[in-house]
Write a protein that holds these residues in place. Structure first.
Motif, mmCIF file in Angstrom:
data_model
loop_
_atom_site.group_PDB
_atom_site.id
_atom_site.type_symbol
_atom_site.label_atom_id
_atom_site.label_comp_id
_atom_site.label_asym_id
_atom_site.label_seq_id
_atom_site.Cartn_x
_atom_site.Cartn_y
_atom_site.Cartn_z
ATOM 1 N N ASN A 1 -42.133 -39.892 -31.988
ATOM 2 C CA ASN A 1 -42.128 -41.333 -32.167
ATOM 3 C C ASN A 1 -40.815 -41.659 -32.881
ATOM 4 N N SER A 2 -39.969 -42.455 -32.235
ATOM 5 C CA SER A 2 -38.609 -42.664 -32.759
ATOM 6 C C SER A 2 -38.600 -43.300 -34.157
ATOM 7 N N ARG A 3 -39.715 -43.903 -34.546
ATOM 8 C CA ARG A 3 -39.776 -44.478 -35.894
ATOM 9 C C ARG A 3 -39.714 -43.384 -36.963
ATOM 10 N N TRP A 4 -40.263 -42.217 -36.624
ATOM 11 C CA TRP A 4 -40.366 -41.123 -37.597
ATOM 12 C C TRP A 4 -39.477 -39.928 -37.277
ATOM 13 N N ALA B 1 -47.104 -40.244 -43.029
ATOM 14 C CA ALA B 1 -46.939 -41.357 -42.070
ATOM 15 C C ALA B 1 -48.301 -41.878 -41.616
ATOM 16 N N GLY C 1 -35.955 -38.464 -35.939
ATOM 17 C CA GLY C 1 -34.552 -38.740 -35.641
ATOM 18 C C GLY C 1 -33.999 -37.787 -34.588
ATOM 19 N N LEU D 1 -50.200 -42.804 -38.679
ATOM 20 C CA LEU D 1 -50.091 -42.611 -37.224
ATOM 21 C C LEU D 1 -51.428 -42.686 -36.505
ATOM 22 N N GLU E 1 -47.026 -40.811 -29.355
ATOM 23 C CA GLU E 1 -46.496 -41.739 -30.362
ATOM 24 C C GLU E 1 -47.485 -42.023 -31.488
#
Length: 370
Positions: free
Chosen positions: A227-230, A27, A232, A29, A48
């Protein structure tokens, strides 16, 4: 609970620790220091994103080796003392859960000490706790399902203001409300200069060698990420594994050097344990009083911009935008690496004698023209 995703392995042996962290190595980040500082002070949560991982200079690596050589017996003594007090207080049916990443090397050292002295091979996990967001509940559900009859013990490296101690207490209360599982919120630390732990090896604010470096002394694992993008709903919190830093990795060397001191430190450990038992180990939160006086003196509105103690000051110099470094004594040889880093980054060092800690890092408030 099932592990649904690939977890970080790190450069430690799985005999020493199992990381319950989702692997985010692919990712994107990282943010530059300035971008990150602006985002954090603008309201983004620090968890995040990641700082660009600091690669230690040769001079700084030399200081790490020097501090490791100088303090290895002291660290071994504190590890032994806190491990002995832990066994005495909570028994032997334990699971060590270290808080990534500063807690990880300390958890490994405690596991190794307890194994060497008691012949017990305690399970040891490393999980994420994030200020303002709490502990990784999915990781805790996994641990409690794997070891239903054992007592969980949380381990960290050192205390600063006590923010993580307070976060842990809040998280444990919330975990009990949600899942009906009661955890022990007593945070075990190697050093407690902030006077906010009741189970520690020392309250001296000295340089723990593992506070010197970042991933290269913590199994090549990054800070933890939420971080909600990565991440769940059923995932563990995340982290990166910095395989590209393998040639600079001293994680296992650091552990082996201190482990090798346990036997020779046996009488010192016994003396330290007995001395601690005779003192009042209850938290006084004395460090918070120091913080309040620094806040007032320097007109700092946001308390999160004050990072007390040698470990936190080191981190300010490594991965934030430092404004000033406060030291109790300019001739304190324990602060050699602080002076080195401040010089590298051209940060002013000021004497501030009225504090519990040996030093304190102040982060630049971006809205101020300083």
């Amino acid at each position: 609970m099932q592990q649904m995703t690939k977890t970080v392995t790190g450069s430690y042996s799985s005999e020493d620790v199992v990381f319950l962290l989702k692997d985010l190595s692919d990712a994107s980040l990282e943010r530059s220091l300035n971008e990150r500082e602006e985002a954090i002070q603008g309201g983004a949560h620090y968890s995040e994103m990641l700082p660009i991982e600091y690669e230690p200079t040769e001079a700084y690596l030399n200081l790490f080796y020097e501090s490791l050589n100088t303090s290895k017996r002291k660290v071994a003594t504190a590890v032994g003392a806190v491990s002995e007090l832990l066994i005495e207080k909570k028994g032997k049916e334990l699971v060590l859960v270290s808080l990534a990443r500063a807690g990880t090397p300390i958890g490994i050292l405690m596991k190794r000490y307890i194994n060497a002295v008691y012949g017990l091979n305690l399970p040891h996990y490393s999980i994420s706790i994030i200020r303002g967001r709490g502990i990784d509940e999915n990781a805790m559900l996994y641990i409690t399902s794997q070891h239903p009859d054992k007592r969980v013990v949380f381990v960290d490296g050192w205390t600063g203001k006590g923010a993580i101690s307070m976060e842990l207490t809040k998280s444990v209360e919330s975990f009990k409300e949600k899942y009906g599982i009661l955890l022990d919120d007593e945070l075990v630390v190697l050093a407690d200069p902030g006077h906010c732990s009741s189970l520690y090896g020392t309250r001296e604010d000295f340089l723990i060698p593992s506070a010197c470096l970042n991933s290269t002394v913590s199994g090549l694992v990054s800070r933890t990420v939420l971080n909600s993008r990565w991440i769940g709903a059923t995932d563990f919190h995340g982290a990166k594994f910095y395989s590209e830093l393998q040639d600079k990795d001293v994680s296992n060397h650091h552990i082996d050097v201190i482990t090798a001191e346990f036997e020779a430190a046996a009488t010192l450990i016994e003396a330290a344990k007995e001395a601690l038992k005779k003192t009042d180990m209850n938290p006084t939160w004395q460090g918070m009083k120091t913080i309040a006086s620094i806040q007032k003196h320097y007109g700092i509105e946001n308390v999160n911009l004050i990072k007390p103690g040698v470990g936190e000051t080191t981190r300010v110099l490594l991965r934030r935008l430092p404004w000033k470094i406060l030291v109790k004594d300019l001739n304190d040889v324990r602060l050699k690496h602080i002076f080195q880093l401040a010089k590298e980054r051209a940060v002013p060092v000021e004497v501030y004698e009225q504090m519990t800690y040996t030093c304190c890092g102040l982060i630049k408030p971006l809205e101020k023209k300083v």
